[in-house]
Design an enzyme around this catalytic site. Structure first.
Site, PDB file in Angstrom:
ATOM      1  N   ARG A 164      -9.896  84.771-108.140  1.00 48.28           N
ATOM      2  CA  ARG A 164     -11.128  85.296-108.758  1.00 48.28           C
ATOM      3  C   ARG A 164     -11.951  84.184-109.426  1.00 48.28           C
ATOM      4  O   ARG A 164     -12.587  84.398-110.461  1.00 48.28           O
ATOM      5  CB  ARG A 164     -10.803  86.383-109.798  1.00 48.28           C
ATOM      6  CG  ARG A 164     -10.137  87.621-109.248  1.00 48.28           C
ATOM      7  CD  ARG A 164     -11.056  88.383-108.288  1.00 48.28           C
ATOM      8  NE  ARG A 164     -10.563  89.730-108.021  1.00 48.28           N
ATOM      9  CZ  ARG A 164      -9.675  90.038-107.075  1.00 48.28           C
ATOM     10  NH1 ARG A 164      -9.198  89.090-106.290  1.00 48.28           N
ATOM     11  NH2 ARG A 164      -9.288  91.287-106.903  1.00 48.28           N
ATOM     12  N   SER A 238     -11.684  96.200-111.195  1.00 48.46           N
ATOM     13  CA  SER A 238     -10.741  95.670-112.190  1.00 48.46           C
ATOM     14  C   SER A 238     -11.524  95.008-113.315  1.00 48.46           C
ATOM     15  O   SER A 238     -12.341  94.129-113.059  1.00 48.46           O
ATOM     16  CB  SER A 238      -9.833  94.612-111.569  1.00 48.46           C
ATOM     17  OG  SER A 238      -9.118  95.137-110.487  1.00 48.46           O
ATOM     18  N   GLU A 334     -12.292  89.965-115.934  1.00 48.68           N
ATOM     19  CA  GLU A 334     -12.674  89.497-114.611  1.00 48.68           C
ATOM     20  C   GLU A 334     -14.178  89.678-114.431  1.00 48.68           C
ATOM     21  O   GLU A 334     -14.831  88.921-113.735  1.00 48.68           O
ATOM     22  CB  GLU A 334     -11.914  90.322-113.557  1.00 48.68           C
ATOM     23  CG  GLU A 334     -11.962  89.741-112.175  1.00 48.68           C
ATOM     24  CD  GLU A 334     -12.264  90.762-111.115  1.00 48.68           C
ATOM     25  OE1 GLU A 334     -13.409  90.764-110.627  1.00 48.68           O
ATOM     26  OE2 GLU A 334     -11.374  91.553-110.779  1.00 48.68           O
TER      27      GLU A 334
HETATM   28  N1  EPU Z   1       0.015  99.258-111.963  1.00 49.12           N
HETATM   29  C1  EPU Z   1       0.485 100.064-112.975  1.00 49.12           C
HETATM   30  N2  EPU Z   1      -0.401 100.869-113.625  1.00 49.12           N
HETATM   31  C2  EPU Z   1      -1.705 100.902-113.296  1.00 49.12           C
HETATM   32  C3  EPU Z   1      -2.187 100.070-112.280  1.00 49.12           C
HETATM   33  C4  EPU Z   1      -1.297  99.257-111.625  1.00 49.12           C
HETATM   34  O1  EPU Z   1       1.659 100.064-113.286  1.00 49.12           O
HETATM   35  O2  EPU Z   1      -2.434 101.686-113.920  1.00 49.12           O
HETATM   36  C5  EPU Z   1       0.970  98.443-111.202  1.00 49.12           C
HETATM   37  C6  EPU Z   1       1.202  99.056-109.822  1.00 49.12           C
HETATM   38  O3  EPU Z   1       2.218  99.966-109.849  1.00 49.12           O
HETATM   39  C7  EPU Z   1       1.563  97.866-108.989  1.00 49.12           C
HETATM   40  C8  EPU Z   1       0.793  96.745-109.621  1.00 49.12           C
HETATM   41  O4  EPU Z   1       0.411  97.182-110.919  1.00 49.12           O
HETATM   42  O5  EPU Z   1       2.932  97.573-109.092  1.00 49.12           O
HETATM   43  C9  EPU Z   1      -0.407  96.306-108.818  1.00 49.12           C
HETATM   44  O6  EPU Z   1      -1.348  97.380-108.744  1.00 49.12           O
HETATM   45  P1  EPU Z   1      -2.480  97.450-107.621  1.00 49.12           P
HETATM   46  O7  EPU Z   1      -1.868  97.363-106.282  1.00 49.12           O
HETATM   47  O8  EPU Z   1      -3.332  98.625-107.903  1.00 49.12           O
HETATM   48  O9  EPU Z   1      -3.290  96.107-107.762  1.00 49.12           O
HETATM   49  P2  EPU Z   1      -3.870  95.324-109.033  1.00 49.12           P
HETATM   50  O10 EPU Z   1      -3.100  94.054-109.190  1.00 49.12           O
HETATM   51  O11 EPU Z   1      -3.960  96.216-110.223  1.00 49.12           O
HETATM   52  C10 EPU Z   1      -5.507  93.863-107.636  1.00 49.12           C
HETATM   53  C11 EPU Z   1      -6.955  93.497-107.665  1.00 49.12           C
HETATM   54  C12 EPU Z   1      -7.800  94.611-107.070  1.00 49.12           C
HETATM   55  C13 EPU Z   1      -7.352  94.829-105.643  1.00 49.12           C
HETATM   56  C14 EPU Z   1      -5.861  95.193-105.648  1.00 49.12           C
HETATM   57  C15 EPU Z   1      -5.311  95.309-104.256  1.00 49.12           C
HETATM   58  C16 EPU Z   1      -7.205  92.024-109.566  1.00 49.12           C
HETATM   59  C17 EPU Z   1      -7.738  91.858-110.948  1.00 49.12           C
HETATM   60  N3  EPU Z   1      -7.375  93.233-109.040  1.00 49.12           N
HETATM   61  O12 EPU Z   1      -5.337  94.966-108.509  1.00 49.12           O
HETATM   62  O13 EPU Z   1      -9.144  94.159-107.027  1.00 49.12           O
HETATM   63  O14 EPU Z   1      -8.093  95.874-105.025  1.00 49.12           O
HETATM   64  O15 EPU Z   1      -5.115  94.144-106.310  1.00 49.12           O
HETATM   65  O16 EPU Z   1      -5.205  94.051-103.674  1.00 49.12           O
HETATM   66  O17 EPU Z   1      -6.668  91.078-108.997  1.00 49.12           O
HETATM   67  C18 EPU Z   1     -11.182  94.127-108.269  1.00 49.12           C
HETATM   68  O18 EPU Z   1     -11.053  92.915-108.335  1.00 49.12           O
HETATM   69  O19 EPU Z   1     -12.166  94.719-108.798  1.00 49.12           O
HETATM   70  C19 EPU Z   1     -10.153  94.918-107.607  1.00 49.12           C
HETATM   71  C20 EPU Z   1     -10.187  96.247-107.565  1.00 49.12           C
END
Ligand code: EPU
Length: 338
Positions: A164, A238, A334
């Site tokens: 990012r 995010s 972010e």
């Molecule tokens: N999780 C929780 N609680 C929550 C949300 C997530 O426990 O409320 C845990 C999930 O269970 C999982 C882990 O966190 O084990 C990862 O969650 P998720 O797959 O939803 O991905 P993320 O790391 O929260 C990132 C990106 C997203 C992108 C997704 C999928 C960042 C800041 N965000 O989210 O990007 O869509 O991975 O690749 O890196 C964005 O940048 O706006 C965005 C949506």
């Protein structure tokens, strides 16, 4: 080139925050940019370059000139045995570009389906999702120096892409207008479906013969089920980046929280999902006034109606503090705070 005064930015930010711009101009061609740069209002005011407004939080009125980039156009430049080389102008909606590529069988950005925003903003924060980042396919960025009008081409390595991150958020912050992005896409897809949700969704969709359209459809399905649609509920995806901690710190956290998801990085550090940390602090689905943390993805802050940018910012700072108090981990926004 017409410059308007005192324009509401509400229609131009996906958080649906009310704030105004002292001056506002929309550029639809490269010549419009040159025209604009010759005007006194451009020279005498601070500028904010606006794409899809999907990764920003307006915390106050903008006392300067907002330049909305709306230059359309996608073109196949050339191809070789293995690749298609495509250039896309900054005003193209990112997802429209993804669909354009999928229709033609150009592979490499199917995992980046449905990411809000415009193509010109994509390199700024090296957009990424489901194991793919822009940097995997971006080979160059064209930009215009805001101060001198000079046209500059950045190679991918000049862009210093990180998680990012790019040079445009740091060393060259407020220095360039990104006008065009160049991509090298694959003729033979290299599928990246290792992200748990994608595999499961493809199985659920009964896709046994992988293709880029199916991967895109699966990503669209996952995103639509987890992430609120900005057209219905204001948000900027995010709000925070996922923090990285040292291996030792991760071990200490795992001793107390054995179920904490964690992703070791090649550097030896470990990435922790901010969504998990925020959920553990009790914020998930919690509403505070007109704002809150989303019920299906704690990392997404939402505007339930008439939230001010300051209200969302205050919630973000309270969340940041509680994650620090409970886990000793710093999480940082972010989204761009304006
Ligand atoms: N999780 C929780 N609680 C929550 C949300 C997530 O426990 O409320 C845990 C999930 O269970 C999982 C882990 O966190 O084990 C990862 O969650 P998720 O797959 O939803 O991905 P993320 O790391 O929260 C990132 C990106 C997203 C992108 C997704 C999928 C960042 C800041 N965000 O989210 O990007 O869509 O991975 O690749 O890196 C964005 O940048 O706006 C965005 C949506």
């Amino acid at each position: 080139m017409q410059i308007q005064s005192d324009i509401s930015l509400l229609p131009f930010n996906t958080f649906h925050i009310e704030a105004s711009a002292r001056y506002f101009a929309e550029v639809k061609t490269f010549d419009d940019i040159a025209d604009l740069q010759a005007q006194a209002i451009f020279k005498e005011n601070k500028k904010f370059i606006l794409g899809g407004g999907s990764n920003m939080l307006l915390t106050k009125d903008f006392d300067g000139l907002v330049v909305k980039i709306s230059i359309p156009g996608i073109e196949l430049e050339r191809e070789d045995l293995h690749h298609y080389y495509v250039k896309v102008n900054a005003g193209v909606v990112w997802h429209q570009f993804v669909l354009w590529c999928i229709e033609r069988g150009y592979a490499g950005i199917e995992n980046l389906s449905l990411i809000p925003g415009q193509a010109g903003a994509a390199p700024m924060q090296n957009i990424g999702a489901y194991g793919v980042e822009l940097k995997d396919v971006c080979i160059g960025v064209e930009a215009i120096n805001i101060h001198t009008g000079e046209q500059v081409t950045f190679s991918a390595s000049d862009c210093e892409f990180g998680y990012r991150e790019s040079v445009f958020k740091h060393r060259y912050k407020d220095e360039f207008i990104i006008t065009r992005v160049h991509f090298r896409l694959n003729k033979v897809p290299r599928f990246n479906v290792s992200y748990g949700d994608i595999k499961a969704t493809l199985d659920e969709m009964k896709v046994f013969d992988l293709n880029i359209k199916a991967v895109s459809d699966a990503v669209i399905k996952i995103r639509s089920s987890k992430l609120p649609d900005p057209a219905e509920l204001g948000n900027a995806g995010s709000f925070f980046k996922n923090p990285t901690v040292s291996f030792e710190k991760c071990k200490e956290l795992l001793d107390k929280n054995p179920l904490m998801p964690n992703y070791p990085q090649s550097t030896g550090d470990v990435k922790i999902p901010a969504g998990w940390l925020i959920e553990q602090c009790g914020w998930k689905g919690k509403r505070v006034g007109n704002t809150g943390s989303h019920a299906r993805q704690a990392l997404v802050l939402v505007n339930y109606g008439n939230a001010t940018g300051h209200e969302v910012y205050q919630l973000a700072m309270d969340i940041k503090q509680s994650v620090m108090d409970k886990f000793g981990v710093e999480i940082n926004p972010e989204v761009n705070l304006i």
